[in-house]
Motif scaffolding. Structure first.
Motif, mmCIF file in Angstrom:
data_model
loop_
_atom_site.group_PDB
_atom_site.id
_atom_site.type_symbol
_atom_site.label_atom_id
_atom_site.label_comp_id
_atom_site.label_asym_id
_atom_site.label_seq_id
_atom_site.Cartn_x
_atom_site.Cartn_y
_atom_site.Cartn_z
ATOM 1 N N ASP A 221 25.903 91.856 16.003
ATOM 2 C CA ASP A 221 27.272 91.549 16.408
ATOM 3 C C ASP A 221 27.546 90.051 16.385
ATOM 4 O OD1 ASP A 221 28.129 94.396 17.695
ATOM 5 O OD2 ASP A 221 26.044 93.918 18.157
ATOM 6 N N ALA A 222 26.544 89.231 16.690
ATOM 7 C CA ALA A 222 26.757 87.781 16.700
ATOM 8 C C ALA A 222 27.158 87.287 15.313
ATOM 9 C CB ALA A 222 25.495 87.057 17.180
ATOM 10 N N VAL A 306 27.095 86.493 22.079
ATOM 11 C CA VAL A 306 28.154 87.408 21.649
ATOM 12 C C VAL A 306 29.360 87.304 22.584
ATOM 13 C CG1 VAL A 306 28.764 89.856 21.459
ATOM 14 C CG2 VAL A 306 26.661 89.019 20.412
#
Length: 746
Positions: A221-222, A306
């Motif tokens: 996700d980052a 994130v």
């Protein structure tokens, strides 16, 4: 037993939304449950889980007497006076020998059980205890760390009005979190002028409704968010007027993002670059954007980073303090401390975002010969022996303590390892409330009256804490006599007497919950003694949010307190205007400082940060704790509430099923670095290759009629590893567990 035709107003206790419900009883059973259409926040909305709450109230084996563990490991029922006397004596011994700081507190909450926890602080201060934790410390403290640096407090999305709604590691269709979640999601989905974006490795029910689903590789996700931010900066989709007027340090962040390799980010996270760019343009050109991040990313790799990148998407585009965007909000009582200088734990020196000890270091704070280690623990309304990573290590830690006291309604997995277990009244047998007050501009609160009398032998948590404080003789009788006499004269004399006492004795504030319970509490109507602490909170609200409080219809703190006591369907306690949002930003000039150097350093290191954590031995990423239609937190100590998925299946992709020789409905063995388990396989095309999922809420050891215990489904934390955790907040990787899955003989 005679059925009660009256409808008793209360609330669901299974998630943070605490939807208003009405209950008809038949003796002690909940015969019917429906939504409360008059509820100030949810207006009759409920999901299917709320309608099964009789399985909480009556489905499990309740405790009706304090229990003491004997030297042979067995439990003996004892009376309350004996339990209180012995526990207080042992707590004093630990305090006097090792210092109050060696006494640790865990819990004091749950999804709807906050009122009792408000009184725990007085006991801890009487003992000199300083360290505490709760389930937020394995979920939300990374986000809280970021919030403290940026806006100075928690923010919430206005999804009912947002043009663009982004859900990150969040499936509101099943886990809710958004008030009236399914109604709101369907409204967004059917409006062609609005866009729903989901970032999730699983094609969830929410993703089915989305306009854009970025089905990232697990744990990446980052990179996905970094790519979106790179496009926003490189295509100049920023709100420069907002950044100039309301932020500081924006250029530092922008300069770093200007060189972001968007193509590489897309490749790493497994999302088509054109789709990633289209997503960024949708966000950057929208009139309003709201986002919601949850455990799917907060319990995975790079979770605090994130959270930072997520918040930059709406800050760089000016989506704060306007309709449809992100908002700060008032609190009945803050759930955590939003400080940029968090304290450290005494042994490992771990950061404590929000003032909470990270759950993953608790065992390490105990299993040592360090002189400052924790020596005793009080655990209330929580089951950490089941819910925290690496159950074996936590059990070892409990065994190493001088004293373990558990307060709960049932003999939980944690209670079975305690020295004393104290039986609490259920959440529907006492006055109760939640402090999940997250809404803006209208923020609401619901004090719930008891639906039933307490089960004989049980006590509400405030009374348990009060009895321990009395036994410790922590407050002179003269103070109680003074305040009790003042309370009999009325609220105004009481307020004056309390203020005068606080002026001459600063410990008055430290012990305020107990003082209120003992003196103001007995004067409250309908036995609402436990609500006494709300009087002090009403004073705080009147001081911190006076205009918003009056706008909501409460001319004074006393009027607000009376409204709390009488509002069976909840009340609006503050009503803000959008311009007021800036008053909640606690930094100088009410400006948002965008650079967080430590997190910008992690962003700069993404090029060399591993995006894959599997290996030849453990080639599958296991999400340990997937939310499903019939999963909930483990206060449901009863298997029979589930109409579907009664075994808690292991979901795997068709690709992995074929590759590994797994059959639908057959058994498989899951192996991780910490343990093994068996589960029934369910082949699910919603999962991508290399990704598997087990549900939350299973694996409880429930008593059987013959005195043994029965476990259905997998106890997830026999598989998780406490060393896999975020470097800043210490939050666990429950949703990203490297595993091996093998078929078992039929």
């Amino acid at each position: 037993m005679t059925a009660d035709t009256a409808w008793h107003k209360s609330a669901c206790i299974l998630c943070e939304n605490n939807c208003g419900i009405q209950i008809q009883t038949d003796g002690r059973r909940f015969a019917k449950i429906r939504g409360d259409k008059e509820h100030v926040a949810t207006a009759g909305y409920t999901c299917n889980k709320a309608l099964r709450l009789d399985h909480y109230q009556n489905g499990g084996a309740r405790l009706t007497s304090p229990l003491r563990r004997e030297t042979d490991g067995s439990f003996t029922p004892i009376d309350w006076d004996t339990a209180i006397r012995e526990i207080a004596a042992r707590l004093k011994t630990v305090r006097d020998t090792h210092g109050g700081e060696s006494i640790f507190f865990y819990g004091g909450g749950g999804q709807g059980n906050h009122l009792g926890g408000a009184y725990s602080g007085a006991l801890l201060r009487a003992l000199g205890a300083r360290y505490r934790s709760n389930p937020l410390a394995q979920e939300k403290t990374g986000e809280g760390f970021v919030d403290a640096h940026l806006t100075g407090g928690h923010t919430t999305g206005d999804f009912a009005r947002a043009e663009v709604s982004l859900f990150l590691g969040k499936n509101p269709w099943q886990s809710h979190g958004v008030p009236r979640a399914r109604t709101v999601l369907k409204d967004i989905a059917k409006d062609p002028a609005r866009t729903m974006i989901v970032i999730d490795p699983v094609r969830t029910e929410t993703a089915d409704l989305a306009d854009i689903h970025l089905q990232v590789k697990p744990g990446t996700d980052a990179w996905c968010l970094a790519g979106i931010l790179g496009v926003l900066v490189q295509e100049d989709l920023l709100d420069h007027a907002f950044l100039t007027t309301h932020t500081t340090g924006a250029e530092t962040v922008i300069e770093q993002l200007r060189t972001m390799d968007v193509a590489r980010c897309a490749q790493t996270c497994g999302v088509d670059e054109d789709l990633l760019r289209r997503t960024a343009r949708t966000i950057g050109t929208a009139s309003s954007v709201s986002t919601y991040e949850d455990l799917g990313v907060q319990q995975g790799p790079n979770s605090t980073l994130v959270s930072y990148l997520n918040k930059l998407t709406w800050l760089l585009t000016g989506n704060f303090a306007k309709p449809g965007a992100m908002q700060p909000h008032s609190w009945i009582a803050p759930l955590a401390r939003y400080s940029t200088r968090p304290h450290r734990t005494p042994v490992t020196g771990a950061r404590m975002p929000g003032g909470l000890v990270p759950c993953n270091v608790i065992a390490e704070e105990i299993l040592t010969d360090h002189p400052d280690r924790f020596r005793a623990v009080i655990i209330e309304s929580s089951n950490p022996a089941h819910s925290l990573a690496d159950s074996a290590a936590f059990a070892q830690a409990l065994a190493a303590l001088d004293l373990v006291v558990v307060i709960d309604i049932a003999l939980t997995e944690t209670g079975r390892q305690a020295d004393y277990v104290l039986p609490a009244a259920s959440q529907f047998e006492k006055w109760e409330a939640t402090f999940f007050t997250f809404e803006f501009p209208h923020n609401t609160f619901h004090l719930r009256a008891p639906v039933l009398d307490p089960l004989p032998g049980t006590l509400p948590e405030p009374e348990i804490y009060a009895r321990l404080i009395r036994e410790l003789q922590a407050v002179p009788r003269s103070r109680l006599t003074l305040l009790h006499a003042a309370a009999l004269l009325g609220r105004t004399p009481y307020k004056l007497a309390f203020a005068a006492l606080a002026a001459v004795d600063k410990s008055t504030f430290a012990m305020a919950p107990y003082l209120l319970y003992e003196t103001l509490g007995p004067t409250l109507p309908d036995g609402a003694r436990s609500a006494a602490v709300l009087w002090a909170l009403a004073q705080r609200i009147a001081k911190e949010y006076p205009t918003a409080m009056r706008r909501a219809g409460h001319p004074s703190a006393d009027a607000l307190f009376n409204a709390m006591l009488g509002g069976r369907s909840g009340i609006t306690f503050t009503e803000d205007e959008y311009a007021d949002a800036w008053n909640y930003v606690s930094h100088p000039g009410h400006r948002i400082p965008l650079p967080i150097p430590e997190l910008l350093g992690l962003l700069a290191d993404l090029d060399t940060t591993p995006a894959v954590h599997t290996s030849d031995d453990f080639p599958i990423v296991l999400a340990a704790g997937q939310r499903r239609a019939f999963t909930a937190n483990t206060i449901f100590r009863d298997h029979t509430w589930r109409k579907r998925d009664q075994q808690g299946t292991l979901r795997v992709s068709p690709h992995d099923a074929e590759r590994l020789g797994l059959s639908d409905g057959a058994l498989a063995q899951i192996t991780t670095s910490r343990g093994t388990a068996q589960a029934v396989v369910e082949i699910d095309a919603r999962l991508q290759p290399g990704h598997a999922a087990l549900p939350n809420g299973f694996g409880l050891d429930l008593p059987t009629k013959d005195g043994a215990t029965d476990r259905v489904g997998v106890a997830l934390n026999t598989l998780t590893d406490l060393t896999w955790r975020d470097p800043i907040a210490g939050t666990p990787w429950h949703k990203h567990v490297p595993a091996r899955i093998e078929p078992l003989p039929s």
